[in-house]
Design an enzyme around this catalytic site. Structure first.
Site, PDB file in Angstrom:
ATOM      1  N   TYR A 176      -9.185 -20.327   4.657  1.00 41.42           N
ATOM      2  CA  TYR A 176      -9.819 -19.491   4.713  1.00 41.42           C
ATOM      3  C   TYR A 176     -10.724 -20.966   3.311  1.00 41.42           C
ATOM      4  O   TYR A 176     -10.230 -21.399   2.433  1.00 41.42           O
ATOM      5  CB  TYR A 176      -9.360 -18.513   4.013  1.00 41.42           C
ATOM      6  CG  TYR A 176      -9.391 -17.408   4.422  1.00 41.42           C
ATOM      7  CD1 TYR A 176      -8.420 -16.978   5.814  1.00 41.42           C
ATOM      8  CD2 TYR A 176      -9.146 -15.542   3.906  1.00 41.42           C
ATOM      9  CE1 TYR A 176      -8.559 -16.311   6.565  1.00 41.42           C
ATOM     10  CE2 TYR A 176      -9.145 -14.485   4.964  1.00 41.42           C
ATOM     11  CZ  TYR A 176      -8.449 -14.604   5.490  1.00 41.42           C
ATOM     12  OH  TYR A 176      -8.357 -13.917   6.025  1.00 41.42           O
ATOM     13  N   LYS A 222       8.638  -3.337  -3.178  1.00 41.18           N
ATOM     14  CA  LYS A 222      10.071  -3.999  -3.909  1.00 41.18           C
ATOM     15  C   LYS A 222      10.168  -4.758  -4.588  1.00 41.18           C
ATOM     16  O   LYS A 222       9.550  -5.516  -5.028  1.00 41.18           O
ATOM     17  CB  LYS A 222       9.636  -4.303  -2.016  1.00 41.18           C
ATOM     18  CG  LYS A 222      10.561  -3.727  -0.554  1.00 41.18           C
ATOM     19  CD  LYS A 222      10.546  -4.220  -0.186  1.00 41.18           C
ATOM     20  CE  LYS A 222       9.358  -5.078   0.066  1.00 41.18           C
ATOM     21  NZ  LYS A 222       9.613  -5.879   1.606  1.00 41.18           N
ATOM     22  N   ASP A 263       0.022 -11.011  -0.002  1.00 42.57           N
ATOM     23  CA  ASP A 263       1.503 -11.324   0.610  1.00 42.57           C
ATOM     24  C   ASP A 263       0.910 -11.686   1.925  1.00 42.57           C
ATOM     25  O   ASP A 263       2.703 -12.792   2.202  1.00 42.57           O
ATOM     26  CB  ASP A 263       1.205  -9.591   1.542  1.00 42.57           C
ATOM     27  CG  ASP A 263      -0.140  -9.222   2.245  1.00 42.57           C
ATOM     28  OD1 ASP A 263      -1.045  -9.593   1.512  1.00 42.57           O
ATOM     29  OD2 ASP A 263      -0.086  -7.736   2.640  1.00 42.57           O
ATOM     30  N   ARG A 264       0.163 -12.496   2.562  1.00 47.26           N
ATOM     31  CA  ARG A 264       0.424 -12.843   4.064  1.00 47.26           C
ATOM     32  C   ARG A 264       0.121 -14.617   2.861  1.00 47.26           C
ATOM     33  O   ARG A 264       1.035 -15.258   4.153  1.00 47.26           O
ATOM     34  CB  ARG A 264      -1.052 -13.097   4.483  1.00 47.26           C
ATOM     35  CG  ARG A 264      -1.694 -11.690   4.808  1.00 47.26           C
ATOM     36  CD  ARG A 264      -3.081 -11.200   5.617  1.00 47.26           C
ATOM     37  NE  ARG A 264      -2.919 -12.957   6.757  1.00 47.26           N
ATOM     38  CZ  ARG A 264      -4.747 -12.669   6.909  1.00 47.26           C
ATOM     39  NH1 ARG A 264      -5.669 -12.168   6.412  1.00 47.26           N
ATOM     40  NH2 ARG A 264      -5.021 -13.339   7.640  1.00 47.26           N
ATOM     41  N   ASN A 278       1.366  -0.946   0.011  1.00 45.13           N
ATOM     42  CA  ASN A 278       0.196   0.117   0.203  1.00 45.13           C
ATOM     43  C   ASN A 278       0.508   1.072  -0.010  1.00 45.13           C
ATOM     44  O   ASN A 278       0.360   2.350  -0.467  1.00 45.13           O
ATOM     45  CB  ASN A 278      -0.888   0.181   1.363  1.00 45.13           C
ATOM     46  CG  ASN A 278      -2.028  -1.430   1.510  1.00 45.13           C
ATOM     47  OD1 ASN A 278      -2.567  -0.691   0.227  1.00 45.13           O
ATOM     48  ND2 ASN A 278      -1.990  -1.959   2.061  1.00 45.13           N
ATOM     49  N   THR A 279       2.020   1.183   0.600  1.00 36.74           N
ATOM     50  CA  THR A 279       2.691   2.024   0.500  1.00 36.74           C
ATOM     51  C   THR A 279       4.212   2.849  -0.169  1.00 36.74           C
ATOM     52  O   THR A 279       4.729   3.645  -0.912  1.00 36.74           O
ATOM     53  CB  THR A 279       2.886   3.305   1.704  1.00 36.74           C
ATOM     54  OG1 THR A 279       3.788   1.792   2.175  1.00 36.74           O
ATOM     55  CG2 THR A 279       2.168   2.857   2.999  1.00 36.74           C
ATOM     56  N   THR A 321       1.413  -1.733   6.421  1.00 36.67           N
ATOM     57  CA  THR A 321      -0.007  -0.368   6.454  1.00 36.67           C
ATOM     58  C   THR A 321      -1.190  -0.791   8.187  1.00 36.67           C
ATOM     59  O   THR A 321      -1.589  -0.320   8.870  1.00 36.67           O
ATOM     60  CB  THR A 321      -0.821   0.183   5.358  1.00 36.67           C
ATOM     61  OG1 THR A 321      -0.131   0.458   3.994  1.00 36.67           O
ATOM     62  CG2 THR A 321      -2.417   0.973   5.733  1.00 36.67           C
ATOM     63  N   THR A 381       2.576  13.963  25.551  1.00 38.21           N
ATOM     64  CA  THR A 381       1.758  13.259  24.605  1.00 38.21           C
ATOM     65  C   THR A 381       2.104  12.813  23.746  1.00 38.21           C
ATOM     66  O   THR A 381       1.792  11.193  23.226  1.00 38.21           O
ATOM     67  CB  THR A 381       0.614  13.893  24.745  1.00 38.21           C
ATOM     68  OG1 THR A 381       0.002  14.589  25.019  1.00 38.21           O
ATOM     69  CG2 THR A 381      -0.069  13.747  23.072  1.00 38.21           C
ATOM     70  N   GLY A 412      -5.101 -12.349   2.294  1.00 34.87           N
ATOM     71  CA  GLY A 412      -4.423 -10.922   1.046  1.00 34.87           C
ATOM     72  C   GLY A 412      -3.442 -12.568   0.394  1.00 34.87           C
ATOM     73  O   GLY A 412      -2.953 -12.746   1.027  1.00 34.87           O
TER      74      GLY A 412
END
Length: 237
Positions: free
Chosen positions: A86, A15, A95-96, A11-12, A116, A166, A93
């Site tokens: 599943y 590679k 990736d998993r 998502n970000t 993410t 904080t 996913g």
């Protein structure tokens, strides 16, 4: 002979690594989604993507101009000893799925991805996937808090058990929530399997958590390792 490459598109970030003749990924390169023109070229591009549909289409378009063929990895119910929990494979996913394949030398294992999202998957010694969890990663928790309350900084601070400012409280709370989820998952996994599985951490946000999980192992390239094994099987099919 043209070089085949592996691409892991999250998502970000993107590679990639060359696929060695021994089925092992080579040196990893990282690109921003805006850098598709800088991608390598070669023979076959093996792609695993959990990015948005628009971003995935842009990547595939770029790769189709640079490679002779593009091959997209997808989750399957079984692969080389792994049997996923599943009932509907495509809902897990890729990736998993690939990270669990990449971890096959370490089964039984608790495979923890920190990007993410925070993902946790349990695989027993025989390759049976017992299911997993998905939660926001510490980074996403900070970003979500900042989006709802802009006075809460999205970055900064240091982890302490009981913070007195904080910024420290934010990083300690968000990272602590992830650590607690991993620890609870490990405890339940140990009870279920009768033996403690190896905890394997991967993903861009894994290092800060590893400091607080002394028995965890860093396996940053698990998705690419799994993709390399998937690609090797595809090439010999």
């Amino acid at each position: 002979m043209t070089q085949d490459w592996l691409f892991d598109f999250g998502n970000t970030r993107l590679k990639c690594a060359p696929l060695g003749d021994d089925g092992v990924p080579g040196a990893v390169r990282a690109f921003a989604p805006s850098e598709f023109d800088a991608l390598p070229s070669g023979g076959v591009a093996f792609v695993a993507s959990v990015a948005s549909e628009d971003a995935r289409v842009q990547l595939l378009d770029a790769l189709s101009r640079k490679f002779r063929r593009v091959c997209i990895a997808r989750t399957s119910a079984r692969l080389d000893g792994l049997r996923i929990a599943y009932a509907t494979p495509h809902k897990l996913g890729v990736d998993r799925f690939l990270a669990m394949i990449g971890a096959r030398d370490a089964w039984p294992s608790l495979v923890v991805g920190v990007g993410t999202g925070l993902t946790i998957d349990l695989v027993d010694r025989e390759g049976r996937h017992h299911g997993g969890r998905i939660a926001p990663s510490p980074t996403l928790m900070r970003e979500m808090l900042h989006a709802r309350a802009t006075q809460l900084a999205p970055i900064g601070g240091a982890y302490v058990e009981f913070a007195d400012d904080t910024e420290d409280a934010l990083v300690s709370g968000c990272e602590g929530a992830a650590i607690a989820l991993i620890e609870r998952s490990l405890a339940e996994a140990t009870r279920r399997l009768g033996v403690a599985p190896r905890v394997l951490l991967h993903g861009g946000g894994a290092d800060p958590l590893r400091m607080h999980l002394p028995d965890a192992e860093s396996r940053p390239g698990l998705v690419l390792e799994g993709l390399a094994h998937w690609a090797t099987l595809e090439r010999t099919a």
